[in-house]
Enzyme design. Sequence first.
Site, mmCIF file in Angstrom:
data_model
loop_
_atom_site.group_PDB
_atom_site.id
_atom_site.type_symbol
_atom_site.label_atom_id
_atom_site.label_comp_id
_atom_site.label_asym_id
_atom_site.label_seq_id
_atom_site.Cartn_x
_atom_site.Cartn_y
_atom_site.Cartn_z
ATOM 1 N N ASP A 12 0.877 -1.176 0.000
ATOM 2 C CA ASP A 12 0.000 0.000 0.000
ATOM 3 C C ASP A 12 0.914 1.225 0.000
ATOM 4 O O ASP A 12 2.130 1.101 0.195
ATOM 5 C CB ASP A 12 -0.889 0.006 1.264
ATOM 6 C CG ASP A 12 -1.770 1.247 1.360
ATOM 7 O OD1 ASP A 12 -2.358 1.626 0.331
ATOM 8 O OD2 ASP A 12 -1.868 1.850 2.442
ATOM 9 N N SER A 13 0.322 2.399 -0.159
ATOM 10 C CA SER A 13 1.117 3.623 -0.083
ATOM 11 C C SER A 13 1.606 3.889 1.339
ATOM 12 O O SER A 13 2.512 4.692 1.532
ATOM 13 C CB SER A 13 0.261 4.804 -0.543
ATOM 14 O OG SER A 13 -0.881 4.905 0.282
ATOM 15 N N TYR A 44 -0.900 8.550 -2.337
ATOM 16 C CA TYR A 44 -0.955 8.294 -3.775
ATOM 17 C C TYR A 44 -2.206 8.948 -4.396
ATOM 18 O O TYR A 44 -2.214 9.319 -5.557
ATOM 19 C CB TYR A 44 -1.062 6.782 -4.048
ATOM 20 C CG TYR A 44 0.215 5.981 -3.963
ATOM 21 C CD1 TYR A 44 1.396 6.499 -3.426
ATOM 22 C CD2 TYR A 44 0.237 4.660 -4.426
ATOM 23 C CE1 TYR A 44 2.551 5.728 -3.351
ATOM 24 C CE2 TYR A 44 1.380 3.882 -4.371
ATOM 25 C CZ TYR A 44 2.534 4.421 -3.829
ATOM 26 O OH TYR A 44 3.659 3.650 -3.762
ATOM 27 N N GLY A 45 -3.254 9.001 -3.594
ATOM 28 C CA GLY A 45 -4.588 9.287 -4.126
ATOM 29 C C GLY A 45 -4.792 10.674 -4.691
ATOM 30 O O GLY A 45 -5.773 10.941 -5.371
ATOM 31 N N CYS A 75 -4.412 -1.468 -1.823
ATOM 32 C CA CYS A 75 -4.594 -0.035 -2.050
ATOM 33 C C CYS A 75 -5.648 0.120 -3.130
ATOM 34 O O CYS A 75 -5.482 -0.386 -4.248
ATOM 35 C CB CYS A 75 -3.264 0.566 -2.498
ATOM 36 S SG CYS A 75 -3.386 2.311 -2.930
ATOM 37 N N ASN A 76 -6.732 0.799 -2.801
ATOM 38 C CA ASN A 76 -7.800 1.002 -3.781
ATOM 39 C C ASN A 76 -7.334 1.874 -4.937
ATOM 40 O O ASN A 76 -7.730 1.663 -6.077
ATOM 41 C CB ASN A 76 -8.997 1.679 -3.113
ATOM 42 C CG ASN A 76 -9.716 0.757 -2.158
ATOM 43 O OD1 ASN A 76 -10.675 0.105 -2.532
ATOM 44 N ND2 ASN A 76 -9.249 0.665 -0.929
ATOM 45 N N THR A 77 -6.497 2.864 -4.607
ATOM 46 C CA THR A 77 -6.038 3.793 -5.637
ATOM 47 C C THR A 77 -5.259 3.047 -6.719
ATOM 48 O O THR A 77 -5.505 3.197 -7.910
ATOM 49 C CB THR A 77 -5.163 4.888 -4.979
ATOM 50 O OG1 THR A 77 -5.905 5.471 -3.912
ATOM 51 C CG2 THR A 77 -4.754 5.943 -5.970
ATOM 52 N N GLU A 154 -2.434 8.218 8.770
ATOM 53 C CA GLU A 154 -0.968 8.094 8.839
ATOM 54 C C GLU A 154 -0.429 8.732 10.118
ATOM 55 O O GLU A 154 0.575 8.307 10.669
ATOM 56 C CB GLU A 154 -0.310 8.776 7.630
ATOM 57 C CG GLU A 154 -0.469 8.037 6.315
ATOM 58 C CD GLU A 154 0.337 6.741 6.227
ATOM 59 O OE1 GLU A 154 1.460 6.680 6.762
ATOM 60 O OE2 GLU A 154 -0.173 5.768 5.622
ATOM 61 N N CYS A 186 -10.971 2.989 0.456
ATOM 62 C CA CYS A 186 -9.555 3.306 0.644
ATOM 63 C C CYS A 186 -9.141 2.521 1.873
ATOM 64 O O CYS A 186 -9.844 2.553 2.894
ATOM 65 C CB CYS A 186 -9.356 4.803 0.871
ATOM 66 S SG CYS A 186 -7.672 5.231 1.394
ATOM 67 N N THR A 187 -8.022 1.823 1.785
ATOM 68 C CA THR A 187 -7.654 0.936 2.896
ATOM 69 C C THR A 187 -7.207 1.711 4.141
ATOM 70 O O THR A 187 -7.077 1.124 5.212
ATOM 71 C CB THR A 187 -6.561 -0.057 2.462
ATOM 72 O OG1 THR A 187 -5.467 0.683 1.878
ATOM 73 C CG2 THR A 187 -7.106 -1.049 1.459
ATOM 74 N N HIS A 188 -6.979 3.016 3.994
ATOM 75 C CA HIS A 188 -6.688 3.813 5.192
ATOM 76 C C HIS A 188 -7.955 4.075 6.019
ATOM 77 O O HIS A 188 -7.881 4.286 7.220
ATOM 78 C CB HIS A 188 -6.105 5.178 4.801
ATOM 79 C CG HIS A 188 -4.642 5.163 4.483
ATOM 80 N ND1 HIS A 188 -4.129 4.600 3.342
ATOM 81 C CD2 HIS A 188 -3.571 5.648 5.170
ATOM 82 C CE1 HIS A 188 -2.817 4.750 3.334
ATOM 83 N NE2 HIS A 188 -2.452 5.387 4.434
HETATM 84 N N1 DGL Z 1 -4.725 3.309 1.068
HETATM 85 C C1 DGL Z 1 -4.778 3.691 -0.290
HETATM 86 C C2 DGL Z 1 -6.096 3.400 -0.919
HETATM 87 O O1 DGL Z 1 -6.677 2.393 -0.569
HETATM 88 C C3 DGL Z 1 -4.114 4.946 -0.736
HETATM 89 C C4 DGL Z 1 -4.259 6.186 0.048
HETATM 90 C C5 DGL Z 1 -3.350 7.242 -0.515
HETATM 91 O O2 DGL Z 1 -2.146 7.011 -0.544
HETATM 92 O O3 DGL Z 1 -3.863 8.282 -0.957
HETATM 93 O O4 DGL Z 1 -6.567 4.092 -1.784
#
Ligand code: DGL
Length: 270
Positions: A12-13, A44-45, A75-77, A154, A186-188
Site C-alpha cells: 500500500d502507499s 498516492y490518491g 490499495c484502492n487507488t 498516517e 480506501c484501505t486507510h
Molecule cells: N490506502 C490507499 C487506498 O486504498 C491509498 C491512500 C493514498 O495514498 O492516498 O486508496
Amino acid sequence: MITGNSPIGIFDSGIGGLTVFRAVSRILPGEDIIYLGDTARVPYGTRSSETIARYSFECTDFLIKKGVKILVVACNTVSAISLAGIRERVSVPVIGVIEPGARAALAATKNGRIGVVGTEATIRSSAYVKAIKALDEGVDIFGLACPLFVPLAEEGWTDGEVARLVAERYLSSLREMEIDTIVLGCTHYPLLKKVIAEVMSGVVIIDSAVETAKTLKIVLDEGPLLSTRGNAGMHKFFVTDSAEKFRAIGSRFLGEDMKDSEKVKIPALL
Ligand code: DGL
C-alpha cells in the site's frame, strides 16, 4: 523458486494496507507475509494516474524480488489505476481490493443505494461504479473523495475531535442521499471506522479487507499455493520512510508488536 511456502506480498502507499494485512493474517495464520508501505510517497490518491502507476510498479518489483508467490494490492487507488499494468508485469497472481469490496456492498444493500468514499484518484476513476454496476445495473452509487482521511490515519489521529469534524464535513452530503451502505474505498479509512460509524449511524459499513483475504485464500487454494509448513507464519514489514513512526502507529492498530519492520530504499528513491 516460487512454491506454496513462499511468502505473500502485500503493499500500500502507507499504513492503510495493514487493514488488509490484519485480515489476511487472521484468515491465513500459517502464511509468511511481506508487507511494503511506501510511506515516503504517501498519499498516492492525490497524484496523477501516471505517477500512481510508476510508484505501484516500483513497489511490485520490490516484492517480486523478495520471491512472493502472490501479490495483494492493498490499495484502492492502485487497484483502480494500475491493476492491469501490474498483472502484465508479473507472472504471479495479483489480487486487488475493489472487486471484493464491490461484491460485499451489493450483498449488504437492501435499498440499492450505496455510497463509496475513497481517494480523489479512486473516485475519479469510477472503478467502484464500474465494478458494482457490472454485478448489478440497478443500484445507485454515490462517490465522494475524502482526501484528508489518509493523513489523519498516517498520523494516528483516528478518533477524537479533529477526525470527527473532518468526517462530519465530508460525509454530511452522503447522509442526504439515503444510502443504506457505505464502502470504505480506501484501505486507510477503516482506521477511522469508529468516527465514520458515528457520523453515518444506521448505515452498513463495508471494508473490503476481509473479502479480499477470503478471495486470496480461494486463489491460493486453487493454485495450489497454500503453505504446507503448518506453523505460524512470519511477518515482515518494509517502509520507505521512518520505520519508527510506522511501527508505533501500526503496532497500536494491529495489537501486535511490529518489531520486524525496517526502512528500505526502493531503487527509484535511491
Ligand atoms: N490506502 C490507499 C487506498 O486504498 C491509498 C491512500 C493514498 O495514498 O492516498 O486508496
